[in-house]
Design an enzyme around this catalytic site. Structure first.
Site, PDB file in Angstrom:
ATOM      1  N   HIS A 155      -8.415  -1.227   0.402  1.00 35.28           N
ATOM      2  CA  HIS A 155      -7.371  -2.242   0.257  1.00 35.28           C
ATOM      3  C   HIS A 155      -8.098  -3.574   0.045  1.00 35.28           C
ATOM      4  O   HIS A 155      -8.980  -3.921   0.829  1.00 35.28           O
ATOM      5  CB  HIS A 155      -6.531  -2.369   1.529  1.00 35.28           C
ATOM      6  CG  HIS A 155      -5.904  -1.099   1.998  1.00 35.28           C
ATOM      7  ND1 HIS A 155      -4.543  -0.885   1.962  1.00 35.28           N
ATOM      8  CD2 HIS A 155      -6.434   0.029   2.535  1.00 35.28           C
ATOM      9  CE1 HIS A 155      -4.267   0.307   2.459  1.00 35.28           C
ATOM     10  NE2 HIS A 155      -5.407   0.876   2.821  1.00 35.28           N
TER      11      HIS A 155
ATOM     12  N   CYS B  52       0.794  -1.228   0.000  1.00 36.45           N
ATOM     13  CA  CYS B  52       0.000   0.000   0.000  1.00 36.45           C
ATOM     14  C   CYS B  52       0.828   1.280   0.000  1.00 36.45           C
ATOM     15  O   CYS B  52       0.467   2.228  -0.726  1.00 36.45           O
ATOM     16  CB  CYS B  52      -1.024  -0.006   1.122  1.00 36.45           C
ATOM     17  SG  CYS B  52      -0.571  -0.859   2.611  1.00 36.45           S
TER      18      CYS B  52
ATOM     19  N   ARG C  32       7.960 -10.603   5.186  1.00 40.97           N
ATOM     20  CA  ARG C  32       7.609 -10.339   6.580  1.00 40.97           C
ATOM     21  C   ARG C  32       8.377 -11.300   7.474  1.00 40.97           C
ATOM     22  O   ARG C  32       8.588 -12.456   7.122  1.00 40.97           O
ATOM     23  CB  ARG C  32       6.104 -10.501   6.819  1.00 40.97           C
ATOM     24  CG  ARG C  32       5.260  -9.480   6.090  1.00 40.97           C
ATOM     25  CD  ARG C  32       3.782  -9.654   6.355  1.00 40.97           C
ATOM     26  NE  ARG C  32       2.994  -8.793   5.479  1.00 40.97           N
ATOM     27  CZ  ARG C  32       1.670  -8.809   5.384  1.00 40.97           C
ATOM     28  NH1 ARG C  32       0.981  -9.663   6.132  1.00 40.97           N
ATOM     29  NH2 ARG C  32       1.039  -7.993   4.557  1.00 40.97           N
TER      30      ARG C  32
ATOM     31  N   HIS D 239      -5.424  -1.596  -4.647  1.00 46.60           N
ATOM     32  CA  HIS D 239      -5.890  -0.429  -3.902  1.00 46.60           C
ATOM     33  C   HIS D 239      -6.785   0.393  -4.801  1.00 46.60           C
ATOM     34  O   HIS D 239      -6.373   0.814  -5.881  1.00 46.60           O
ATOM     35  CB  HIS D 239      -4.702   0.378  -3.381  1.00 46.60           C
ATOM     36  CG  HIS D 239      -3.887  -0.387  -2.400  1.00 46.60           C
ATOM     37  ND1 HIS D 239      -2.826  -1.172  -2.782  1.00 46.60           N
ATOM     38  CD2 HIS D 239      -4.027  -0.549  -1.064  1.00 46.60           C
ATOM     39  CE1 HIS D 239      -2.315  -1.768  -1.705  1.00 46.60           C
ATOM     40  NE2 HIS D 239      -3.037  -1.404  -0.654  1.00 46.60           N
TER      41      HIS D 239
ATOM     42  N   GLN E 194       1.561 -11.323  -2.952  1.00 49.70           N
ATOM     43  CA  GLN E 194       0.184 -10.912  -2.700  1.00 49.70           C
ATOM     44  C   GLN E 194      -0.552 -10.575  -3.991  1.00 49.70           C
ATOM     45  O   GLN E 194       0.004  -9.942  -4.877  1.00 49.70           O
ATOM     46  CB  GLN E 194       0.151  -9.674  -1.796  1.00 49.70           C
ATOM     47  CG  GLN E 194       0.437  -9.940  -0.337  1.00 49.70           C
ATOM     48  CD  GLN E 194      -0.092  -8.818   0.536  1.00 49.70           C
ATOM     49  OE1 GLN E 194      -1.265  -8.789   0.879  1.00 49.70           O
ATOM     50  NE2 GLN E 194       0.780  -7.895   0.897  1.00 49.70           N
TER      51      GLN E 194
ATOM     52  N   ASP F 272      -2.780  -8.175  -4.748  1.00 45.47           N
ATOM     53  CA  ASP F 272      -3.125  -6.972  -4.009  1.00 45.47           C
ATOM     54  C   ASP F 272      -3.729  -5.916  -4.921  1.00 45.47           C
ATOM     55  O   ASP F 272      -3.429  -5.853  -6.113  1.00 45.47           O
ATOM     56  CB  ASP F 272      -1.851  -6.415  -3.363  1.00 45.47           C
ATOM     57  CG  ASP F 272      -2.149  -5.591  -2.133  1.00 45.47           C
ATOM     58  OD1 ASP F 272      -3.308  -5.563  -1.709  1.00 45.47           O
ATOM     59  OD2 ASP F 272      -1.206  -4.974  -1.595  1.00 45.47           O
TER      60      ASP F 272
ATOM     61  N   LYS G 107     -12.127  -3.751   8.330  1.00 42.75           N
ATOM     62  CA  LYS G 107     -12.020  -4.559   7.114  1.00 42.75           C
ATOM     63  C   LYS G 107     -13.005  -5.719   7.139  1.00 42.75           C
ATOM     64  O   LYS G 107     -13.495  -6.127   8.200  1.00 42.75           O
ATOM     65  CB  LYS G 107     -10.604  -5.092   6.938  1.00 42.75           C
ATOM     66  CG  LYS G 107     -10.106  -5.957   8.076  1.00 42.75           C
ATOM     67  CD  LYS G 107      -8.680  -6.452   7.826  1.00 42.75           C
ATOM     68  CE  LYS G 107      -8.170  -7.255   9.013  1.00 42.75           C
ATOM     69  NZ  LYS G 107      -6.843  -7.860   8.757  1.00 42.75           N
TER      70      LYS G 107
END
Length: 583
Positions: free
Chosen positions: A457, A276, A305, A327, A323, A325, A411
């Site tokens: 997200h 993000c 991570r 946005h 990911q 992912d 979320k």
């Protein structure tokens, strides 16, 4: 599968089972020293120092027999509280217990439990008598470094499980066997999906050719879905300047899950834990009008991570992952339609992927936690109420989970229940009023004023790595035709006579973008057929004289015994229909 750690009765029973195990080991190996014996989701274990004695799986039966002998004796389990000095004196012969005692907080209540001739340091609680421990099973032995540190001594860890009823134990053992067959780590090796190497690093999977094909199919599938829905795919670097994460707030709120900062010349960098912040910067590349919104930025992105080594598990829990992912930058008025679009995409993908056992959870903040969450009560109330309204309007049942929100917004999580193991989050969508403001993002509204966009997200697959692990376990590695790394295995009945025809069929199939393998090994037909089942190929072709002379193919589906014969054209129609329907 039941989580023994979370079941109050089974937790106590299995904790007592660990002590029964330790007592039996002490009877058989008087010099044994014990470290810890906790309850885990699958039962219990005890870490033991047996000096030069190395146990094998064959020794478990002998230890079980001694455990049953102790159980029949029926001794009561008696708790006693100790002063620190008494505890140190009682366990003075065991350096592992001494270390535990010395590392306890000064106000800790120290207690021990005694059953017959065995006393162990423990907080408890335990069952009243060892006689309650009747139905148990020792499962396996492994090595475990003292305190999980490879610089320390390797101890021997014995795993077991206990139940109140023999029927429950037997059912659980059957579930464990099923779990072993479904374990994606086992299937990953057998099907050539991925590998791990300590030389490369723990938690850093490397995908083999079959695994990359599977990966690529999933990546192309979800990317095509997103492009059709107006997503714009980008690519950003897998690290960033530390100031990027200071601006986003991740360095403050997420530092424990991030790898250490790296000094590069006069700058500090960190491996990115999520995408993000990069996408916020991408949005700021140009000034946007309200007419440009919604702007849906998507990326199949590599993130890193920190996960403790004990938490790593195949490709389900890793340190480097990818990911799916996105946005979505939008106006406040567009939140409902965009959020609804995300939920619809989730449902569409789950239907096509045959994902059926799942539930929606609304993850909200805990208002009493003044540290974890961004402090803006009005923002939280607005965001949480918006999510509730959207879910209610769509008409999808959901559960509210207090304290499960991210630090900058509530979320929606989709929890899937896998065939083995515990529920986990596969998909997520989060409303964020905070991060765009941190990056001072703006758009020109219809009134000519600069305003801050809202960001959604969202991830449909979440981590592709975890999705592959989940899907392997759900299907037992029997992947649907459209996903299978090798879709068709061709077996010529006679390599010399049917060589050319097998290659002809291979060429026809490959020209139709079908992934094919031809088995030209000098083995018996029956052996090759068994191998085709072992490797879980969806379709196996058997080509002999009849097929060659009539320009046909004969095929068998995985796990089936009947053979079907078709013309080449009809077979192509059949497999194209399978691809279209994703089965």
């Amino acid at each position: 599968m039941i989580n023994i750690k979370e079941d109050e009765r089974l937790n106590v029973l299995n904790h007592s089972g660990a002590h029964l195990l330790a007592q039996a080991v002490k009877h058989l190996y008087p010099n044994a020293l014990f470290w810890v014996g906790p309850v885990i989701e699958e039962g219990f274990y005890y870490d033991i120092d047996l000096g030069d004695i190395k146990l094998t799986e064959d020794d478990l039966g002998k230890i079980e027999k001694e455990m049953k002998k102790i159980s029949k004796d029926g001794k009561r389990i008696i708790r006693k509280e100790l002063s620190r000095e008494e505890a140190l004196e009682l366990f003075k012969e065991n350096p592992y217990k001494i270390d535990l005692i010395n590392n306890m907080e000064s106000d800790t209540t120290i207690s021990c439990y005694t059953q017959g001739d065995f006393t162990d340091l423990c907080r408890g609680p335990h069952v009243e008598t060892v006689k309650e421990l009747k139905h148990f099973k020792l499962l396996k032995i492994s090595g475990a470094y003292y305190k999980g540190d490879s610089n320390n001594k390797m101890l021997q860890r014995i795993y077991g499980v206990a139940f109140d009823k023999e029927e429950d134990l037997n059912n659980y053992l059957r579930e464990l066997e099923e779990a072993k067959e479904r374990d994606h780590r086992k299937l990953g090796r057998e099907l050539g999906i991925y590998m791990m190497s300590d030389l490369v690093g723990r938690g850093l999977p490397m995908y083999l050719p079959n695994g990359f094909i599977l990966w690529n199919n999933l990546e192309n599938y979800i990317r095509d879905k997103e492009i059709k829905r107006g997503y714009l795919h980008v690519q950003t670097p897998p690290l960033g300047n530390v100031n990027l994460y200071k601006t986003s707030g991740h360095l403050e709120h997420y530092k424990e899950s991030m790898f250490p900062i790296m000094q590069v010349e006069d700058e500090e960098y960190v491996l990115r834990p999520m995408n993000c912040p990069h996408h916020m910067v991408l949005y700021s590349n140009e000034l946007h009008s309200y007419r440009d919104l919604p702007l849906r930025i998507a990326e199949i992105a590599r993130d890193c991570r920190y996960e403790a080594s004990g938490a790593l598990k195949g490709i389900e829990r890793v340190r480097s992952f990818c990911q799916n992912d996105s946005h979505i930058f939008c106006t406040p008025d567009q939140i409902e339609s965009e959020f609804k679009g995300v939920v619809e995409l989730i449902l569409e993908v789950y239907k096509e992927m045959n994902i059926k056992d799942y539930k929606f959870e609304l993850s909200l903040r805990d208002p009493s936690d003044k540290i974890k969450y961004h402090q803006d009560d009005a923002m939280w109330e607005k965001a949480e109420n918006a999510l509730r309204k959207i879910m209610n309007d769509i008409g999808i049942p959901y559960e509210e989970k207090i304290g499960e929100a991210a630090f900058y917004g509530p979320k929606l999580d989709v929890e899937v229940r896998p065939a083995v193991g515990n529920e986990f989050t596969l998909s997520t969508c989060q409303i964020d009023f905070c991060l765009p403001a941190k990056f001072d993002l703006k758009y020109i509204d219809s009134d000519g004023e600069k305003k801050t966009p809202v960001v959604l997200h969202r991830a449909i697959f979440g981590s592709l790595d975890r999705t592959i692990a989940y899907y392997l376990e759900e299907t037992k590695g029997i992947l649907p035709f459209w996903l299978a790394p090798v879709q068709i295995n061709i077996i010529p009945v006679n390599n010399e006579i049917h060589f050319e025809y097998a290659n002809k069929i291979k060429e026809v199939l490959e020209n139709n973008e079908i992934r094919v393998h031809v088995d030209f090994r000098n083995e018996k037909l029956s052996y090759k057929m068994r191998e085709s089942q072992t490797k879980k190929y969806p379709i196996t072709l058997i080509l002999g004289d009849k097929e060659k002379d009539n320009n046909e193919i004969s095929y068998r589906l995985y796990s089936k015994t009947e053979t079907t014969t078709l013309s080449i054209d009809d077979f192509l129609k059949y497999i194209k229909e399978k691809l279209k329907n994703k089965n």
